[in-house]
Write a protein that holds these residues in place. Structure first.
Motif, mmCIF file in Angstrom:
data_model
loop_
_atom_site.group_PDB
_atom_site.id
_atom_site.type_symbol
_atom_site.label_atom_id
_atom_site.label_comp_id
_atom_site.label_asym_id
_atom_site.label_seq_id
_atom_site.Cartn_x
_atom_site.Cartn_y
_atom_site.Cartn_z
ATOM 1 N N GLN A 1 0.807 -1.298 -0.112
ATOM 2 C CA GLN A 1 -0.131 -0.013 -0.066
ATOM 3 C C GLN A 1 0.794 1.043 0.126
ATOM 4 O O GLN A 1 1.786 1.372 0.621
ATOM 5 C CB GLN A 1 -0.949 -0.105 1.284
ATOM 6 C CG GLN A 1 -1.714 1.114 1.209
ATOM 7 C CD GLN A 1 -2.491 1.064 2.464
ATOM 8 O OE1 GLN A 1 -2.588 0.169 3.354
ATOM 9 N NE2 GLN A 1 -3.303 2.276 2.584
ATOM 10 N N VAL A 2 0.714 1.873 -0.961
ATOM 11 C CA VAL A 2 1.521 3.343 -0.895
ATOM 12 C C VAL A 2 0.896 4.018 0.022
ATOM 13 O O VAL A 2 -0.233 4.496 0.019
ATOM 14 C CB VAL A 2 1.330 3.670 -2.510
ATOM 15 C CG1 VAL A 2 2.165 5.131 -2.545
ATOM 16 C CG2 VAL A 2 1.979 2.920 -3.567
ATOM 17 N N GLN A 3 1.764 5.005 0.586
ATOM 18 C CA GLN A 3 1.671 5.910 1.562
ATOM 19 C C GLN A 3 2.448 7.336 1.149
ATOM 20 O O GLN A 3 3.529 7.005 1.012
ATOM 21 C CB GLN A 3 1.840 5.483 3.100
ATOM 22 C CG GLN A 3 0.619 4.784 3.487
ATOM 23 C CD GLN A 3 0.639 4.487 5.004
ATOM 24 O OE1 GLN A 3 1.729 4.447 5.470
ATOM 25 N NE2 GLN A 3 -0.615 4.381 5.402
ATOM 26 N N LEU A 4 1.887 8.516 1.151
ATOM 27 C CA LEU A 4 2.756 9.647 0.946
ATOM 28 C C LEU A 4 2.173 10.504 2.271
ATOM 29 O O LEU A 4 1.280 10.881 2.587
ATOM 30 C CB LEU A 4 2.342 10.418 -0.406
ATOM 31 C CG LEU A 4 2.294 9.449 -1.644
ATOM 32 C CD1 LEU A 4 1.817 10.043 -2.769
ATOM 33 C CD2 LEU A 4 3.860 9.051 -1.906
ATOM 34 N N VAL A 5 3.279 11.146 2.955
ATOM 35 C CA VAL A 5 3.223 11.779 4.171
ATOM 36 C C VAL A 5 3.873 13.022 3.911
ATOM 37 O O VAL A 5 5.272 13.194 3.971
ATOM 38 C CB VAL A 5 3.664 11.199 5.391
ATOM 39 C CG1 VAL A 5 3.369 11.841 6.681
ATOM 40 C CG2 VAL A 5 2.790 9.939 5.520
ATOM 41 N N GLU A 6 3.153 14.429 3.840
ATOM 42 C CA GLU A 6 4.066 15.385 3.824
ATOM 43 C C GLU A 6 4.190 16.205 5.118
ATOM 44 O O GLU A 6 3.653 16.004 6.061
ATOM 45 C CB GLU A 6 2.925 16.460 3.073
ATOM 46 C CG GLU A 6 2.543 16.235 1.576
ATOM 47 C CD GLU A 6 0.915 15.501 1.508
ATOM 48 O OE1 GLU A 6 0.563 15.634 0.407
ATOM 49 O OE2 GLU A 6 0.829 14.907 2.521
ATOM 50 N N SER A 7 5.404 16.953 5.040
ATOM 51 C CA SER A 7 5.615 17.691 6.373
ATOM 52 C C SER A 7 6.410 19.276 5.881
ATOM 53 O O SER A 7 6.824 19.295 4.630
ATOM 54 C CB SER A 7 6.777 16.757 7.377
ATOM 55 O OG SER A 7 7.974 16.589 6.310
ATOM 56 N N GLY A 8 6.689 19.984 6.797
ATOM 57 C CA GLY A 8 7.103 21.107 6.437
ATOM 58 C C GLY A 8 6.428 22.403 6.362
ATOM 59 O O GLY A 8 7.057 23.465 6.302
ATOM 60 N N GLY A 9 4.982 22.142 6.271
ATOM 61 C CA GLY A 9 4.390 23.396 6.299
ATOM 62 C C GLY A 9 4.455 24.099 7.522
ATOM 63 O O GLY A 9 4.974 23.908 8.583
ATOM 64 N N GLY A 10 3.680 25.583 7.211
ATOM 65 C CA GLY A 10 3.603 26.479 8.636
ATOM 66 C C GLY A 10 3.453 27.660 7.958
ATOM 67 O O GLY A 10 2.776 28.034 6.986
ATOM 68 N N LEU A 11 3.550 28.662 8.920
ATOM 69 C CA LEU A 11 3.392 30.089 8.780
ATOM 70 C C LEU A 11 4.663 30.634 8.586
ATOM 71 O O LEU A 11 5.722 30.505 9.344
ATOM 72 C CB LEU A 11 2.439 30.678 10.054
ATOM 73 C CG LEU A 11 2.475 32.220 10.043
ATOM 74 C CD1 LEU A 11 1.303 32.584 8.907
ATOM 75 C CD2 LEU A 11 1.918 32.641 11.345
ATOM 76 N N VAL A 12 4.702 31.524 7.634
ATOM 77 C CA VAL A 12 5.877 32.185 6.937
ATOM 78 C C VAL A 12 5.511 33.762 6.435
ATOM 79 O O VAL A 12 4.560 33.829 6.169
ATOM 80 C CB VAL A 12 6.682 31.392 5.622
ATOM 81 C CG1 VAL A 12 5.876 31.165 4.637
ATOM 82 C CG2 VAL A 12 8.060 31.939 5.657
ATOM 83 N N GLN A 13 6.606 34.616 6.688
ATOM 84 C CA GLN A 13 6.320 35.894 6.326
ATOM 85 C C GLN A 13 6.194 36.108 4.720
ATOM 86 O O GLN A 13 7.202 35.226 4.057
ATOM 87 C CB GLN A 13 7.101 36.882 7.091
ATOM 88 C CG GLN A 13 6.594 37.086 8.408
ATOM 89 C CD GLN A 13 7.274 38.215 9.018
ATOM 90 O OE1 GLN A 13 8.176 38.491 8.817
ATOM 91 N NE2 GLN A 13 6.467 38.918 10.036
ATOM 92 N N ALA A 14 5.828 37.053 4.244
ATOM 93 C CA ALA A 14 5.984 37.124 2.724
ATOM 94 C C ALA A 14 7.613 37.405 2.639
ATOM 95 O O ALA A 14 8.158 38.048 3.336
ATOM 96 C CB ALA A 14 5.151 38.182 2.122
ATOM 97 N N GLY A 15 7.904 36.800 1.571
ATOM 98 C CA GLY A 15 9.419 36.820 1.100
ATOM 99 C C GLY A 15 10.228 35.682 1.895
ATOM 100 O O GLY A 15 11.468 35.694 1.580
#
Length: 124
Positions: A1-15
């Motif tokens: 069974q294929v699983q894909l797990v994303e990480s690394g998102g969040g809140l960041v300021q423009a630029g």
């Protein structure tokens, strides 16, 4: 069974910058192209970038060109999205996905496995 797990998102300021990661499991990672997509509230999901199984070919959506870089580490079964010069309009849920082919493609319907997504919010 294929699983894909994303990480690394969040809140960041423009630029600012972020690096998203997507860890894959379940089948031979290097045999399949990977892609990043995003969906903002009230908008359709759009392609951000794609990369071939061998990492020899990449392709970018118009919104990503010149600012984002897709890469992969087949030894780690992971694909990355490096995002620079982020703008508020980059705010979206970002998804990684996998095709059934080696070939890089921006066609969403060719992606058969999808992660759950990671939220990226860019403040002005």
């Amino acid at each position: 069974q294929v699983q894909l797990v994303e990480s690394g998102g969040g809140l960041v300021q423009a630029g600012g910058s972020l690096r998203l990661s997507c860890a894959a499991s379940g089948r031979t990672f290097s045999s399949y192209a990977m892609g990043w997509f995003r969906q903002a509230p009230g908008k359709e999901r759009e392609v951000v970038a794609s990369i071939s199984g061998s990492a020899g070919s990449t392709s970018y959506g118009d919104s990503a060109k010149g600012r984002f870089t897709i890469s992969r580490d087949n030894a780690k079964n992971t694909v990355y999205l490096h995002m620079n010069s982020l703008k508020p309009e980059d705010t979206a849920v970002y998804y990684c996905a996998q095709t059934n082919s080696q070939l890089s493609t921006r066609i969403q319907s060719l992606y058969v496995y999808w992660g759950q997504g990671t939220q990226v919010t860019v403040s002005s």
